[in-house]
Design a protein around this motif. Sequence first.
Motif, PDB file in Angstrom:
ATOM      1  N   LEU A 188       7.378  -1.524   6.839  1.00 42.35           N
ATOM      2  CA  LEU A 188       7.402  -0.230   6.168  1.00 42.35           C
ATOM      3  C   LEU A 188       8.688  -0.100   5.360  1.00 42.35           C
ATOM      4  O   LEU A 188       9.771  -0.394   5.866  1.00 42.35           O
ATOM      5  N   VAL A 189       8.546   0.343   4.116  1.00 45.34           N
ATOM      6  CA  VAL A 189       9.691   0.533   3.234  1.00 45.34           C
ATOM      7  C   VAL A 189       9.735   1.997   2.801  1.00 45.34           C
ATOM      8  O   VAL A 189       8.687   2.640   2.645  1.00 45.34           O
ATOM      9  N   ASN A 190      10.960   2.503   2.602  1.00 42.77           N
ATOM     10  CA  ASN A 190      11.186   3.879   2.150  1.00 42.77           C
ATOM     11  C   ASN A 190      10.718   4.882   3.198  1.00 42.77           C
ATOM     12  O   ASN A 190      10.038   5.871   2.877  1.00 42.77           O
ATOM     13  N   VAL A 191      11.117   4.651   4.447  1.00 40.83           N
ATOM     14  CA  VAL A 191      10.777   5.620   5.486  1.00 40.83           C
ATOM     15  C   VAL A 191      11.640   6.867   5.294  1.00 40.83           C
ATOM     16  O   VAL A 191      12.781   6.787   4.826  1.00 40.83           O
ATOM     17  N   PRO A 192      11.131   8.058   5.615  1.00 41.11           N
ATOM     18  CA  PRO A 192      11.942   9.281   5.506  1.00 41.11           C
ATOM     19  C   PRO A 192      13.197   9.197   6.374  1.00 41.11           C
ATOM     20  O   PRO A 192      13.229   8.490   7.387  1.00 41.11           O
ATOM     21  N   THR A 220       0.848  -1.188   0.000  1.00 37.17           N
ATOM     22  CA  THR A 220       0.000   0.000   0.000  1.00 37.17           C
ATOM     23  C   THR A 220       0.885   1.239   0.000  1.00 37.17           C
ATOM     24  O   THR A 220       1.794   1.362   0.831  1.00 37.17           O
ATOM     25  N   VAL A 221       0.610   2.151  -0.938  1.00 37.62           N
ATOM     26  CA  VAL A 221       1.413   3.369  -1.067  1.00 37.62           C
ATOM     27  C   VAL A 221       0.702   4.496  -0.330  1.00 37.62           C
ATOM     28  O   VAL A 221      -0.435   4.840  -0.662  1.00 37.62           O
ATOM     29  N   LEU A 222       1.386   5.059   0.654  1.00 37.87           N
ATOM     30  CA  LEU A 222       0.810   6.146   1.445  1.00 37.87           C
ATOM     31  C   LEU A 222       1.596   7.419   1.156  1.00 37.87           C
ATOM     32  O   LEU A 222       2.748   7.553   1.576  1.00 37.87           O
ATOM     33  N   PRO A 223       0.996   8.401   0.444  1.00 39.66           N
ATOM     34  CA  PRO A 223       1.708   9.666   0.180  1.00 39.66           C
ATOM     35  C   PRO A 223       1.811  10.520   1.448  1.00 39.66           C
ATOM     36  O   PRO A 223       0.840  10.673   2.188  1.00 39.66           O
ATOM     37  N   LEU A 224       2.977  11.050   1.674  1.00 37.86           N
ATOM     38  CA  LEU A 224       3.220  11.933   2.814  1.00 37.86           C
ATOM     39  C   LEU A 224       3.779  13.250   2.300  1.00 37.86           C
ATOM     40  O   LEU A 224       4.650  13.255   1.428  1.00 37.86           O
ATOM     41  N   GLN A 225       3.292  14.349   2.818  1.00 37.10           N
ATOM     42  CA  GLN A 225       3.797  15.660   2.421  1.00 37.10           C
ATOM     43  C   GLN A 225       4.878  16.097   3.402  1.00 37.10           C
ATOM     44  O   GLN A 225       4.632  16.244   4.599  1.00 37.10           O
ATOM     45  N   LEU A 226       6.082  16.269   2.898  1.00 38.99           N
ATOM     46  CA  LEU A 226       7.182  16.725   3.737  1.00 38.99           C
ATOM     47  C   LEU A 226       7.066  18.224   3.947  1.00 38.99           C
ATOM     48  O   LEU A 226       6.848  18.974   2.987  1.00 38.99           O
ATOM     49  N   PRO A 227       7.215  18.693   5.162  1.00 37.82           N
ATOM     50  CA  PRO A 227       7.069  20.139   5.423  1.00 37.82           C
ATOM     51  C   PRO A 227       8.210  20.903   4.777  1.00 37.82           C
ATOM     52  O   PRO A 227       9.326  20.397   4.629  1.00 37.82           O
ATOM     53  N   ARG A 232      -4.835   2.549   3.787  1.00 39.51           N
ATOM     54  CA  ARG A 232      -5.422   2.325   2.460  1.00 39.51           C
ATOM     55  C   ARG A 232      -6.524   3.350   2.171  1.00 39.51           C
ATOM     56  O   ARG A 232      -6.644   3.842   1.047  1.00 39.51           O
ATOM     57  N   LYS A 233      -7.317   3.671   3.192  1.00 41.28           N
ATOM     58  CA  LYS A 233      -8.388   4.655   2.995  1.00 41.28           C
ATOM     59  C   LYS A 233      -7.798   6.047   2.714  1.00 41.28           C
ATOM     60  O   LYS A 233      -8.284   6.776   1.842  1.00 41.28           O
ATOM     61  N   ALA A 234      -6.736   6.404   3.445  1.00 39.90           N
ATOM     62  CA  ALA A 234      -6.098   7.704   3.207  1.00 39.90           C
ATOM     63  C   ALA A 234      -5.475   7.755   1.821  1.00 39.90           C
ATOM     64  O   ALA A 234      -5.517   8.801   1.148  1.00 39.90           O
ATOM     65  N   SER A 235      -4.909   6.635   1.360  1.00 41.64           N
ATOM     66  CA  SER A 235      -4.342   6.591   0.009  1.00 41.64           C
ATOM     67  C   SER A 235      -5.436   6.702  -1.041  1.00 41.64           C
ATOM     68  O   SER A 235      -5.260   7.372  -2.074  1.00 41.64           O
ATOM     69  N   LYS A 236      -6.563   6.052  -0.791  1.00 39.70           N
ATOM     70  CA  LYS A 236      -7.679   6.086  -1.749  1.00 39.70           C
ATOM     71  C   LYS A 236      -8.309   7.474  -1.831  1.00 39.70           C
ATOM     72  O   LYS A 236      -8.594   7.981  -2.920  1.00 39.70           O
ATOM     73  N   HIS A 277       6.494  12.475  -0.300  1.00 40.45           N
ATOM     74  CA  HIS A 277       7.280  11.269  -0.045  1.00 40.45           C
ATOM     75  C   HIS A 277       6.309  10.095   0.019  1.00 40.45           C
ATOM     76  O   HIS A 277       5.241  10.192   0.622  1.00 40.45           O
ATOM     77  N   TYR A 278       6.704   8.965  -0.588  1.00 41.73           N
ATOM     78  CA  TYR A 278       5.818   7.801  -0.656  1.00 41.73           C
ATOM     79  C   TYR A 278       6.322   6.721   0.296  1.00 41.73           C
ATOM     80  O   TYR A 278       7.464   6.259   0.198  1.00 41.73           O
ATOM     81  N   LEU A 279       5.434   6.336   1.216  1.00 47.26           N
ATOM     82  CA  LEU A 279       5.724   5.287   2.184  1.00 47.26           C
ATOM     83  C   LEU A 279       4.969   4.025   1.777  1.00 47.26           C
ATOM     84  O   LEU A 279       3.795   4.079   1.438  1.00 47.26           O
TER      85      LEU A 279
END
Length: 305
Positions: free
Chosen positions: A52-56, A12-19, A155-159, A30-32
């Motif tokens: 978790l893969v590709n953590v900041p 599951t790809v969870l987009p995160l906005q870096l400040p 998954r819901k946040a990604s959707k 950033h994609y987690l």
Amino acid sequence: MPKGPLEIAGYTVLPLQLPPVRSFPKPATHYLYLHPHEPRIPDPDSSRSLFLVNVPIDTTETHLRHLFGTQLSAGRVERVDFEGVPTKKRDIAVVQGSLSNSKKRKRVTADELQTQLENTKLPSTWDRQLQKSGAHAIVVFADKPSMEASLKAARKASKDGTKIVWGDGIEDRLPPLGVERYRAHDRLRYPPRADLLRAVNDYMTVFHQAEEARAREAARKVQEPDEDGFITVTRGPKNNSVAREEEIKELVEKQKKQTEGLEDFYRFQTREKRKERQNELLKKFEEDKKKLEEMKRRKGKILPE
């Protein structure tokens, strides 16, 4: 057709906005990547863990607790194991706890003490550790429903395309990065004397306990019968310090015996070199004497008998 959550190879790809920061004022995404933890050799925590893969690179345990507990409002995190960190933290904690409570503890083995000894370190010179680019982490939740609820919320946040700002609201709870981090590092390079003494004393305490545990295990093995049912009779237990002194004396005597012939050989070499040097000096003296006599003869002087 409804839009589903972002997924890649089962993750599951969870987009995160870096400040934004001063060096890069434009917000970045950033994609987690999340997946239920499924190791080759399952352990009791696998069923309630997320991989978790590709953590900041600035990820801390506080970040992930805030992400799943507050920003996603899903599960309660028990602990986080980062890449390159030993996963036997609980075993080490059990050993430390058993050492602190000597009345109720059961006997700790030498291997367990050795593990604790290897993980005893001096005070850290960094107030905050950074992760490698693309590093992974294992998030262990309080129970399996918490893990499933967290994965479902991700998954819901990604959707839905929910905007999640990384570390929003916990800036004051973490040591700063940038120049301030290196200033703190420069201060921590010289820890207080009390902290150094405490670390060294803890190390030496565990070291002596490990030595005693090894001695007990060795004494117990000596008393165990062999394949034929016989027990080897020894002189009896010795004090570690006395035994070590005797071993050192035996090694010194053995070394002396091995070097007896070598010492004579070296003296013989020195004696021969001294003789050669004396012969060279005598030879040079005779040559100089002959030269002097020849010079006097040429001047017409009579040499004394």
